[in-house]
Design a protein around this motif. Structure first.
Motif, PDB file in Angstrom:
ATOM      1  N   ARG A   1       0.805  -1.214   0.000  1.00 43.04           N
ATOM      2  CA  ARG A   1       0.000   0.000   0.000  1.00 43.04           C
ATOM      3  C   ARG A   1       0.842   1.269   0.000  1.00 43.04           C
ATOM      4  N   LEU A   2       0.307   2.270  -0.636  1.00 41.15           N
ATOM      5  CA  LEU A   2       0.954   3.575  -0.712  1.00 41.15           C
ATOM      6  C   LEU A   2       0.193   4.550   0.178  1.00 41.15           C
ATOM      7  N   PRO A   3       0.821   5.712   0.455  1.00 40.56           N
ATOM      8  CA  PRO A   3       0.074   6.738   1.197  1.00 40.56           C
ATOM      9  C   PRO A   3      -1.224   7.061   0.458  1.00 40.56           C
ATOM     10  N   ASP A   4      -2.240   7.371   1.236  1.00 46.35           N
ATOM     11  CA  ASP A   4      -3.548   7.600   0.647  1.00 46.35           C
ATOM     12  C   ASP A   4      -3.658   9.024   0.134  1.00 46.35           C
ATOM     13  N   GLU A   5      -3.303   9.221  -1.124  1.00 48.12           N
ATOM     14  CA  GLU A   5      -3.366  10.559  -1.709  1.00 48.12           C
ATOM     15  C   GLU A   5      -4.069  10.494  -3.042  1.00 48.12           C
ATOM     16  N   GLN A   6      -4.840  11.498  -3.338  1.00 50.30           N
ATOM     17  CA  GLN A   6      -5.428  11.596  -4.690  1.00 50.30           C
ATOM     18  C   GLN A   6      -5.087  12.960  -5.271  1.00 50.30           C
ATOM     19  N   PRO A   7      -3.876  13.101  -5.765  1.00 48.13           N
ATOM     20  CA  PRO A   7      -3.461  14.425  -6.232  1.00 48.13           C
ATOM     21  C   PRO A   7      -4.244  14.858  -7.462  1.00 48.13           C
ATOM     22  N   VAL A   8      -4.323  16.183  -7.608  1.00 52.59           N
ATOM     23  CA  VAL A   8      -4.942  16.717  -8.808  1.00 52.59           C
ATOM     24  C   VAL A   8      -3.937  16.583  -9.944  1.00 52.59           C
ATOM     25  N   LEU A   9      -4.419  16.134 -11.088  1.00 48.83           N
ATOM     26  CA  LEU A   9      -3.496  15.935 -12.205  1.00 48.83           C
ATOM     27  C   LEU A   9      -3.404  17.197 -13.047  1.00 48.83           C
TER      28      LEU A   9
END
Lengths: 131, 447, 498
Positions: free
Chosen positions: C36-44
């Motif tokens: 698992r990775l850090p829970d991030e949803q960056p804006v593209l």
């Protein structure tokens, strides 16, 4: 091992059959036997002009690959497309279904330098003894 | 240290069996004038514990990405390597096995490589991949050789935004083959000038080589390059140095690339001071027979069990010799395995997230840095996880000052592009925390 | 040569518990993730048309499934750590584990190639010293550690030779290569636009001066030799051959794959060789990795130093620096400086052994090979009855008379728990079986191998059927290579493997 009388042969184990100025070319029964199960045939494009002795492709088995040389010069008018899906035809019928290219001969005189079935048979005999 | 199990007694008995007095007799047929009679100039041997101690000391003369905060990229990236990768490739059955020439006893390696090949095809959008090359640079050089072999032309068009080391390697390989390389300049926005490409391309050009994301981190518009290359019958070779980008970007295969090649180090391989890395090489179906290197294929055994085997070997050096597609023999098998494990670790969802996080961190840094006085973004085009900034102050002075704070500044571009004065290539990955980025900005403000 | 002990020799055999294991793409299910990775949803910040969705087909497994999958695959592999690999010219010696630990020291494994010189003095010193040691071992002036494999080293050498002659404004188009050469030799030559002039080896499998001299001319750039050659025989005419080549202004290139026979005994430079490549993954114990990575450093004499790839690593007092100032350099053959972490392992190996240790390596390698040769010569045909060093070559001549081939012998060895030797190479010998034990094999292992080979020779007389279908005890039996080549399936596809 078969070496049909009506064909002419080269030292590099190709055969050629002149059919009225256009000749069919392939590799001999001895050659296919030495190579083993053929897996791929590299063929030139139609329209390619070859000179006598020039390599026009290669025949590959799993463990070996052999270049094929033009027994006589001319323009490639047809290639045996079916070999793309059925390279094994060269193993099964090297002199009929296993033909590789058809060449419009530029100089039929070049055929005189080639070997007869008897001469080729002798060559094969000698080569086998050396192994 | 010695790794020789046989004792002197063992050797004496073995020699007796051979009918020899001493081992020297086995060398006596070598002409005396060739016999080396001195002692090799090497340090005194050490025991294992002394060895570890010496090597540790040597390694401590280095700084590394572990004890610094790094913004270095340029073809080698600081990514997190999941623990499973190291443990699995360390397994002796993988690391100490030989090339899988005997398929009956190498199905492990063969299946793993088949999986790797598949993953590379999915990543790049191409039909077939080989089992690996040495690194992105030499892989690209071999892609160029593939193009030269397939269309027998003599000129090679390279984008100037292709990694400088890659360009150097291609030039070296091209010169050895008496082929001409020419560069296509870049636009003000940092992307390849396809207009100029269109003017300069002719029917002698064998291939057009373009990198995306390019050395400046910019995502190139591949559609133009494809149209131009194919209109003149040249092959389009698309290169990448950061494969994580393709977790987020459409793969080059979609744009009609003939060959896609590049660097796989980001996928589970440590930076290692530049080696070993992982060369990736993939192509469309029609070029399969021109592909160099090993390829694993699926088949069955005599009992009908599914199995894997090295195939299409007639292309290779051990059969075709001087007519082979390449001289490559030993490749980078264990690195390919690392990449397969890495990609499996993240998988379909994770790989996309990883790519998005990389992009997000870089965008954050981009935004924060460009807001600083004396710092501006050099190119406006879209980037993935690397970008170029231009500073008022000399980058070397900045780098030096940052080093005191254990921060590794980016790559100074003037070394490779003299016109890009005071420009630095900044790389961010999932390992670049927001705190580190903020710290970088704070320090730059002070400088 | 039989002794009572033979009857007590227990052969390793193979008999493993090995699970069937599908492709990773066929395991798991939608939504599974192993790490698992850090829970991030960056804006593209990318134009929508450039963005792709998740890659359909990428694996979706949990971590335990992942580990089990690859662990199971590993169990299907033979490896040096599981058994003996008598592969001629591969030098499958033991890979020291301490070298693995050393290569993983973070100062080495996590240093970035773009770090400033002063931050990587440890790495630079290592590369510089390794270069010096390799030059000392081979009797050469300077070396490049850049080539990633032996073949890569050969290619580098050919490029340098070509650059030299272009610099001298001499046009030379040919390279002489013996018929015993490894396939990479002519392939490397072709990759530089040279053409290959083959030379036949003589009566004892050796190169003869007259044959080389006949072919040597001012159009020949170099002769490539392997010493000892691929029959394990020392090319004793190398001195005169070198002379003949040098007289016409050519270079002598040596393929150093067989260096394991000569450490501390012969230095290539003393035999007239001008360039030599080494294989760190052979002679210097770095692991084969199932097909690399290795390293193929190239050492050269004075004349060719200016053409080496950049950068070299030079010492300045107590510090080490990159030297890019080689105006005649051929350029680069790969990015950065070479397979550094492989160099680290080789460095540690040389440091551990020292001069005496390396010399002992060759002594024992040669003793072991001759031990096998002596024991097997009454059972298998020896094509060249002449002294050989660290490897020996037999043929299947005796067994062919019974309808058994080298391939059958090789495959049957697997049932006895051994990896086959190199087969059908070198090409000058029909049905070659090339055996190189290396120095790290115990006498007991050699006795077991000999016993297995003797039993196979017996089976050839008494039970050819068991040989023709061998191996019987491995995970899979002989595979259909013909269909694999005729109808290549080179990847998993969702449609083909539902």
């Amino acid at each position: 091992m078969e070496f049909p009388e009506k064909l002419l042969y080269t030292k590099q184990h190709e055969w050629i059959l002149n059919e009225g100025g256009t000749a069919r070319v392939g590799i001999t029964d001895y050659a296919q036997n030495q190579l083993g199960d053929i897996v791929f045939v590299q063929m030139p494009q139609a329209g390619t002009v070859l000179s006598k002795g020039e390599s026009f492709g290669a025949v590959e088995s799993v463990k070996a690959a052999a270049d094929v040389y033009a027994p006589a010069g001319g323009e490639v008018v047809e290639i045996n497309q079916v070999l793309e899906d059925h390279p094994e035809y060269i193993n099964q019928s090297p002199y009929s279904d296993g033909w590789i290219i058809k060449v419009k001969l530029s100089d039929e005189g070049e055929l005189k330098e080639l070997m007869s079935a008897a001469a080729y048979s002798e060559l094969v005999q000698k080569e086998s003894e050396q192994r | 240290m010695s790794y020789i199990p046989n004792t002197d007694q063992d050797v004496r008995e073995m020699l007796a069996r051979i009918g020899r007095e001493n081992a020297d007799e086995l060398f006596s047929h070598i002409p005396d004038r060739f016999r080396f009679k001195g002692e090799l100039e090497l340090p005194e041997p050490v025991s294992e514990m002394e060895l570890i101690s010496k090597m540790r000391q040597l390694s401590q003369m280095n700084s590394s990405l572990r004890d610094t905060s790094s913004f270095l990229g340029g073809g080698v990236y600081h990514h997190y390597i999941p623990s499973v990768v190291g443990h699995l490739i360390e397994r002796a059955e993988f690391s100490t096995s030989y090339t899988p020439y005997q398929p009956e006893i190498s199905q492990g390696t063969l299946q793993a490589i088949f999986e790797y090949q598949t993953l590379m095809c999915l990543l790049t959008g191409m039909d077939v991949s080989n089992a690996s090359m040495y690194d992105g640079a030499s892989s690209t050089a071999e892609a160029v050789l593939m193009a030269l072999r397939s269309n027998r032309r003599s000129r090679i068009a390279l984008s100037s935004t292709l990694h400088p080391e890659y360009r150097r390697v291609i030039e070296t390989y091209a010169r050895a083959n008496d082929k001409e390389v020419f560069l296509i300049p870049y636009n003000a926005d940092g992307s390849t000038d396809t207009g100029l490409l269109s003017e300069r391309i002719d029917e002698q050009v064998s291939c057009v080589v373009i990198q995306s994301p390019n050395f400046f981190g910019i995502v190139e518009e591949l559609r133009n390059a494809e149209k131009i290359a194919h209109s003149k019958g040249a092959l389009l070779i698309v290169v990448f140095t950061e494969p994580i980008a393709y977790g987020l970007l459409k793969p080059p295969g979609i744009y009609g690339a003939d060959i896609v090649c590049g660097e796989g180090q980001s996928m589970g391989i440590p930076p290692g001071f530049g080696g070993p890395l992982l060369g990736i090489l993939a192509c469309r179906q029609g070029l399969l027979r021109a592909l160099p290197g090993r390829i694993v294929g699926k088949t069955h055994d005599m009992k009908g069990n599914g199995s894997y085997v090295l195939t299409l070997t007639a292309r290779e050096q051990h059969i075709r010799r001087e007519k082979s597609t390449s001289n490559i023999c030993t490749n980078h098998g264990l690195c390919a395995l690392a990449a397969a494990v890495f990609l499996t670790s993240y998988g379909k969802k994770g790989f996309r997230s990883l790519a998005a996080i990389n992009h997000g961190r870089a965008e954050y840094a981009k935004s924060a840095l460009s807001k600083l006085a004396g710092v501006k973004l050099r190119f406006s085009s879209p980037t993935f996880n690397e970008f170029v900034i231009e500073t008022e102050k000399d980058p070397d002075k900045i780098a030096s000052r940052l080093l005191d704070e254990k921060i590794l500044f980016g790559i100074r571009l003037e070394n490779y592009y003299p016109e890009l004065e005071n420009c630095t290539l900044i790389s961010c990955t999932e390992m670049s925390s927001k705190q580190e980025i903020i710290r970088l900005c704070t320090l730059l403000k002070e400088i | 040569m039989m002794h009572e002990q033979n009857k007590k020799i227990k052969l390793p055999g193979i008999n493993n518990l090995s699970f069937d294991e599908p492709l990773i793409f066929e395991l798991g299910s939608e939504g599974r993730i192993a790490v698992r990775l850090p829970d991030e949803q960056p804006v593209l910040s990318l134009p929508q048309h450039m963005v792709r969705e998740e890659i359909v087909g990428f694996p979706q497994v949990g971590q335990s499934e992942l580990v089990r999958h690859f662990t199971r695959l590993s169990q299907w592999n033979y490896a040096v750590d599981t058994g003996f690999y008598p592969l001629g010219s591969c030098t499958m010696k033991y890979n020291p584990k301490v070298n693995e630990d050393v290569a993983r020291l973070s100062g080495f494994s996590y240093s970035h190639p773009y770090q400033p010189e002063r931050l990587v003095q440890g790495s630079l010193r290592l590369l510089h010293e390794l270069e010096q040691w390799l030059c000392s071992i081979t009797g050469m002036k300077r070396a490049t550690l850049q080539p990633a494999a032996g073949a890569h080293g050969e290619l580098t050498a050919m490029m340098m030779i070509k650059a030299y002659f272009e610099d001298m404004e001499e046009k030379r188009t040919k390279v002489i290569i013996p018929d015993t050469a490894h396939g990479t030799n002519p392939a490397s030559v072709s990759m530089c636009g040279f053409s290959v002039v083959p030379v036949k080896s003589g009566r004892f499998g050796l190169l003869e001066v007259e044959e080389v001299a006949k072919l040597m001319s001012e159009d020949v750039a170099a002769v490539m030799i392997t010493n000892p050659n691929t029959l394990g025989i020392f090319e004793c005419n190398v001195g005169e051959i070198a002379q003949a080549v040098h007289e016409k202004g050519g270079f002598v290139y040596c393929d150093g794959a067989n260096l394991n026979a000569l450490l501390g005994k012969v230095r290539y430079g003393d035999t007239g060789v001008d360039l030599v490549h080494m294989n760190l993954h052979k002679t210097f114990s770095t692991p084969h990795g199932g097909g690399g990575p290795g390293a193929g450093p190239l050492a050269v004499k004075d004349t060719l130093v200016p053409y080496l790839p950049v950068p070299l690593i030079d010492r300045h007092g107590e510090s080490y620096r990159f030297n890019y100032d080689l105006p005649k350099s051929i350029g680069k053959v790969k990015s950065f400086f070479g397979n550094f972490l492989i160099c680290v392992r080789a460095y540690a190996y040389i440091l551990a052994l020292g001069a005496k240790g390396l010399s002992q390596v060759s002594t024992n390698a040669v003793v072991n090979a001759n031990y096998i040769k002596s024991a097997l010569r009454e059972h298998y045909h020896l094509p060249f009855d002449t002294p050989s060093l660290h490897e020996c070559v037999f043929t299947d001549k005796k067994q062919q008379e019974l309808g058994v081939s080298t391939l059958d012998i090789a495959k049957r060895l697997i049932d006895y728990g051994f990896h086959p030797p190199t087969v059908y190479f070198p090409l000058v010998v029909t049905g070659a079986l090339m055996i190189e034990p290396t120095e790290t094999e115990s006498r007991e292992t050699l006795d077991q191998f000999i016993e297995a080979m003797v039993r196979i020779a017996q089976e050839a007389r008494e039970n050819t059927g068991v040989l023709h279908d061998a191996p019987h005890r491995s995970k899979v039996t002989r595979v259909d290579e013909v269909t694999a080549a005729r109808k290549p399936v080179l990847r998993w596809e969702k449609t083909l493997h539902p």
